[in-house]
Design a protein around this motif. Structure first.
Motif, PDB file in Angstrom:
ATOM      1  N   HIS A   1       0.826  -1.215   0.000  1.00 33.01           N
ATOM      2  CA  HIS A   1       0.000   0.000   0.000  1.00 33.01           C
ATOM      3  C   HIS A   1       0.857   1.261   0.000  1.00 33.01           C
ATOM      4  O   HIS A   1       0.462   2.285  -0.583  1.00 33.01           O
ATOM      5  CB  HIS A   1      -0.965  -0.025   1.177  1.00 33.01           C
ATOM      6  CG  HIS A   1      -2.067  -1.039   1.026  1.00 33.01           C
ATOM      7  ND1 HIS A   1      -3.168  -0.826   0.225  1.00 33.01           N
ATOM      8  CD2 HIS A   1      -2.213  -2.287   1.539  1.00 33.01           C
ATOM      9  CE1 HIS A   1      -3.952  -1.884   0.258  1.00 33.01           C
ATOM     10  NE2 HIS A   1      -3.398  -2.787   1.044  1.00 33.01           N
ATOM     11  N   VAL A   2       2.021   1.185   0.623  1.00 40.11           N
ATOM     12  CA  VAL A   2       2.944   2.322   0.595  1.00 40.11           C
ATOM     13  C   VAL A   2       3.399   2.586  -0.832  1.00 40.11           C
ATOM     14  O   VAL A   2       3.417   3.732  -1.300  1.00 40.11           O
ATOM     15  CB  VAL A   2       4.166   2.056   1.499  1.00 40.11           C
ATOM     16  CG1 VAL A   2       5.195   3.182   1.361  1.00 40.11           C
ATOM     17  CG2 VAL A   2       3.731   1.917   2.951  1.00 40.11           C
ATOM     18  N   PHE A   3       3.761   1.526  -1.544  1.00 41.20           N
ATOM     19  CA  PHE A   3       4.192   1.673  -2.930  1.00 41.20           C
ATOM     20  C   PHE A   3       3.073   2.247  -3.799  1.00 41.20           C
ATOM     21  O   PHE A   3       3.319   3.088  -4.671  1.00 41.20           O
ATOM     22  CB  PHE A   3       4.628   0.317  -3.493  1.00 41.20           C
ATOM     23  CG  PHE A   3       5.987  -0.150  -3.035  1.00 41.20           C
ATOM     24  CD1 PHE A   3       6.786   0.652  -2.236  1.00 41.20           C
ATOM     25  CD2 PHE A   3       6.472  -1.394  -3.411  1.00 41.20           C
ATOM     26  CE1 PHE A   3       8.041   0.226  -1.812  1.00 41.20           C
ATOM     27  CE2 PHE A   3       7.721  -1.825  -3.003  1.00 41.20           C
ATOM     28  CZ  PHE A   3       8.507  -1.015  -2.205  1.00 41.20           C
ATOM     29  N   ILE A   4       1.855   1.776  -3.586  1.00 43.24           N
ATOM     30  CA  ILE A   4       0.723   2.278  -4.378  1.00 43.24           C
ATOM     31  C   ILE A   4       0.554   3.780  -4.168  1.00 43.24           C
ATOM     32  O   ILE A   4       0.424   4.550  -5.132  1.00 43.24           O
ATOM     33  CB  ILE A   4      -0.578   1.530  -4.000  1.00 43.24           C
ATOM     34  CG1 ILE A   4      -0.494   0.067  -4.457  1.00 43.24           C
ATOM     35  CG2 ILE A   4      -1.792   2.218  -4.642  1.00 43.24           C
ATOM     36  CD1 ILE A   4      -1.640  -0.795  -3.971  1.00 43.24           C
ATOM     37  N   GLU A   5       0.578   4.198  -2.926  1.00 45.22           N
ATOM     38  CA  GLU A   5       0.439   5.625  -2.626  1.00 45.22           C
ATOM     39  C   GLU A   5       1.580   6.429  -3.232  1.00 45.22           C
ATOM     40  O   GLU A   5       1.368   7.521  -3.787  1.00 45.22           O
ATOM     41  CB  GLU A   5       0.398   5.835  -1.109  1.00 45.22           C
ATOM     42  CG  GLU A   5      -0.862   5.313  -0.445  1.00 45.22           C
ATOM     43  CD  GLU A   5      -0.833   5.497   1.063  1.00 45.22           C
ATOM     44  OE1 GLU A   5       0.114   6.156   1.560  1.00 45.22           O
ATOM     45  OE2 GLU A   5      -1.751   4.998   1.744  1.00 45.22           O
ATOM     46  N   GLU A   6       2.789   5.901  -3.158  1.00 47.84           N
ATOM     47  CA  GLU A   6       3.956   6.636  -3.652  1.00 47.84           C
ATOM     48  C   GLU A   6       3.934   6.804  -5.164  1.00 47.84           C
ATOM     49  O   GLU A   6       4.245   7.896  -5.671  1.00 47.84           O
ATOM     50  CB  GLU A   6       5.240   5.917  -3.225  1.00 47.84           C
ATOM     51  CG  GLU A   6       5.540   6.051  -1.743  1.00 47.84           C
ATOM     52  CD  GLU A   6       6.801   5.314  -1.318  1.00 47.84           C
ATOM     53  OE1 GLU A   6       7.256   5.547  -0.181  1.00 47.84           O
ATOM     54  OE2 GLU A   6       7.331   4.514  -2.127  1.00 47.84           O
ATOM     55  N   ILE A   7       3.568   5.762  -5.907  1.00 50.93           N
ATOM     56  CA  ILE A   7       3.600   5.920  -7.362  1.00 50.93           C
ATOM     57  C   ILE A   7       2.443   6.782  -7.863  1.00 50.93           C
ATOM     58  O   ILE A   7       2.586   7.510  -8.844  1.00 50.93           O
ATOM     59  CB  ILE A   7       3.638   4.567  -8.100  1.00 50.93           C
ATOM     60  CG1 ILE A   7       2.349   3.779  -7.924  1.00 50.93           C
ATOM     61  CG2 ILE A   7       4.839   3.737  -7.692  1.00 50.93           C
ATOM     62  CD1 ILE A   7       2.279   2.571  -8.846  1.00 50.93           C
ATOM     63  N   ILE A   8       1.313   6.727  -7.178  1.00 51.82           N
ATOM     64  CA  ILE A   8       0.192   7.599  -7.544  1.00 51.82           C
ATOM     65  C   ILE A   8       0.584   9.056  -7.344  1.00 51.82           C
ATOM     66  O   ILE A   8       0.351   9.921  -8.202  1.00 51.82           O
ATOM     67  CB  ILE A   8      -1.065   7.255  -6.712  1.00 51.82           C
ATOM     68  CG1 ILE A   8      -1.614   5.868  -7.082  1.00 51.82           C
ATOM     69  CG2 ILE A   8      -2.145   8.330  -6.883  1.00 51.82           C
ATOM     70  CD1 ILE A   8      -2.162   5.775  -8.486  1.00 51.82           C
ATOM     71  N   THR A   9       1.221   9.339  -6.212  1.00 49.39           N
ATOM     72  CA  THR A   9       1.670  10.699  -5.917  1.00 49.39           C
ATOM     73  C   THR A   9       2.745  11.143  -6.893  1.00 49.39           C
ATOM     74  O   THR A   9       2.717  12.266  -7.411  1.00 49.39           O
ATOM     75  CB  THR A   9       2.221  10.781  -4.476  1.00 49.39           C
ATOM     76  OG1 THR A   9       1.187  10.422  -3.558  1.00 49.39           O
ATOM     77  CG2 THR A   9       2.712  12.182  -4.157  1.00 49.39           C
ATOM     78  N   GLU A  10       3.703  10.260  -7.163  1.00 48.96           N
ATOM     79  CA  GLU A  10       4.800  10.595  -8.071  1.00 48.96           C
ATOM     80  C   GLU A  10       4.302  10.886  -9.476  1.00 48.96           C
ATOM     81  O   GLU A  10       4.867  11.733 -10.187  1.00 48.96           O
ATOM     82  CB  GLU A  10       5.810   9.450  -8.102  1.00 48.96           C
ATOM     83  CG  GLU A  10       7.096   9.773  -8.842  1.00 48.96           C
ATOM     84  CD  GLU A  10       8.135   8.688  -8.699  1.00 48.96           C
ATOM     85  OE1 GLU A  10       8.989   8.573  -9.603  1.00 48.96           O
ATOM     86  OE2 GLU A  10       8.112   7.955  -7.690  1.00 48.96           O
ATOM     87  N   ALA A  11       3.241  10.216  -9.885  1.00 47.31           N
ATOM     88  CA  ALA A  11       2.678  10.430 -11.222  1.00 47.31           C
ATOM     89  C   ALA A  11       1.830  11.693 -11.303  1.00 47.31           C
ATOM     90  O   ALA A  11       1.442  12.120 -12.396  1.00 47.31           O
ATOM     91  CB  ALA A  11       1.850   9.224 -11.645  1.00 47.31           C
ATOM     92  N   GLY A  12       1.514  12.270 -10.153  1.00 44.22           N
ATOM     93  CA  GLY A  12       0.727  13.500 -10.142  1.00 44.22           C
ATOM     94  C   GLY A  12      -0.747  13.286 -10.414  1.00 44.22           C
ATOM     95  O   GLY A  12      -1.427  14.198 -10.913  1.00 44.22           O
ATOM     96  N   ILE A  13      -1.242  12.093 -10.061  1.00 43.56           N
ATOM     97  CA  ILE A  13      -2.657  11.811 -10.238  1.00 43.56           C
ATOM     98  C   ILE A  13      -3.247  11.379  -8.897  1.00 43.56           C
ATOM     99  O   ILE A  13      -2.548  11.358  -7.878  1.00 43.56           O
ATOM    100  CB  ILE A  13      -2.891  10.714 -11.298  1.00 43.56           C
ATOM    101  CG1 ILE A  13      -2.338   9.358 -10.813  1.00 43.56           C
ATOM    102  CG2 ILE A  13      -2.267  11.114 -12.630  1.00 43.56           C
ATOM    103  CD1 ILE A  13      -2.717   8.185 -11.695  1.00 43.56           C
TER     104      ILE A  13
END
Length: 223
Positions: A42-54
């Motif tokens: 879940h940490v990874f999911i949150e991080e990549i969503i944030t990094e993608a700007g969506i």
């Protein structure tokens, strides 16, 4: 924008990738002996969503590696994927884990045999040709000196079983690509997008991972 979140947790590799129209734009993964999927996913999911700007509301679908593989790992990945799909009202896509693994091979000849460790000399395997068409279905099999002896073509073995399988699979046409060890979510992007476009989705309520073998619960022997 056709963003698909890809989740791969069938092996020791906890891997998440965000794809846009079939191309991976962000991914995070870690392979640890202790199976840190429950803590990292879940940490990874949150991080990549944030990094993608969506935001998660921008997702069009979630794709998950369906197995075979680790019982616990598959449960964690599928539960996370189904939870997101339920909450967001988006489709769930299931991808064969061995196909994800095989897709990392770029050879233009021979056959590809992806293998996932199933303890001792047993593996989960399938056989693919060089264009990733499955030519033998997935099996749980005990590897011996006779395994795959009928194949005269070049065979590329991949997966986390190289150390134990090289001791018995030593024909001249057998090649181990030891740098390809685990399936990765970043390789799922090109597999999940065509399924999304073709509406090849699974029922979020009833989908279960493909364990291949029943999960065995053992109890310690009494002293």
């Amino acid at each position: 924008m056709e963003y698909i979140l890809n989740i791969e947790t069938a092996t020791k590799n906890c891997s998440v990738a965000l794809a846009k129209k079939g191309l991976t734009i962000v991914f995070k993964e870690i392979a640890e002996e202790g199976y840190s999927h429950a803590e990292k996913l879940h940490v990874f999911i949150e991080e990549i969503i944030t990094e993608a700007g969506i935001t998660v509301k921008d997702l069009s679908a979630v794709a998950v590696s369906q197995g075979p593989g680790s019982y616990t790992g598959l449960r964690i990945g599928v539960s996370a994927a189904k939870g997101l799909c339920f909450a967001l009202g988006i489709p769930l896509i299931a991808i064969d884990t061995l196909q994800v693994l095989a897709s990392q091979v770029t050879k233009k000849d021979g056959l590809i045999i992806p293998m996932i460790d199933a303890r001792r000399m047993e593996v989960y395997s399938a056989i693919y040709n060089s264009v990733l068409l499955k030519v033998r279905e997935t099996e749980a099999e005990i590897i011996s000196e006779q395994s795959f002896n009928h194949i005269s073509e070049t065979v590329y073995f991949i997966g986390d079983c190289a150390a134990k399988c090289k001791t018995v699979l030593n024909k001249k046409n057998f090649i181990f690509l030891e740098n390809i060890k685990y399936p990765s979510a970043k390789e799922m992007s090109v597999l999940s997008y065509p399924k999304f476009k073709a509406n090849e989705i699974v029922d979020v309520a009833y989908f279960e991972p493909y364990y291949l073998k029943d999960f065995m619960i053992t109890t310690p022997a009494k002293l």
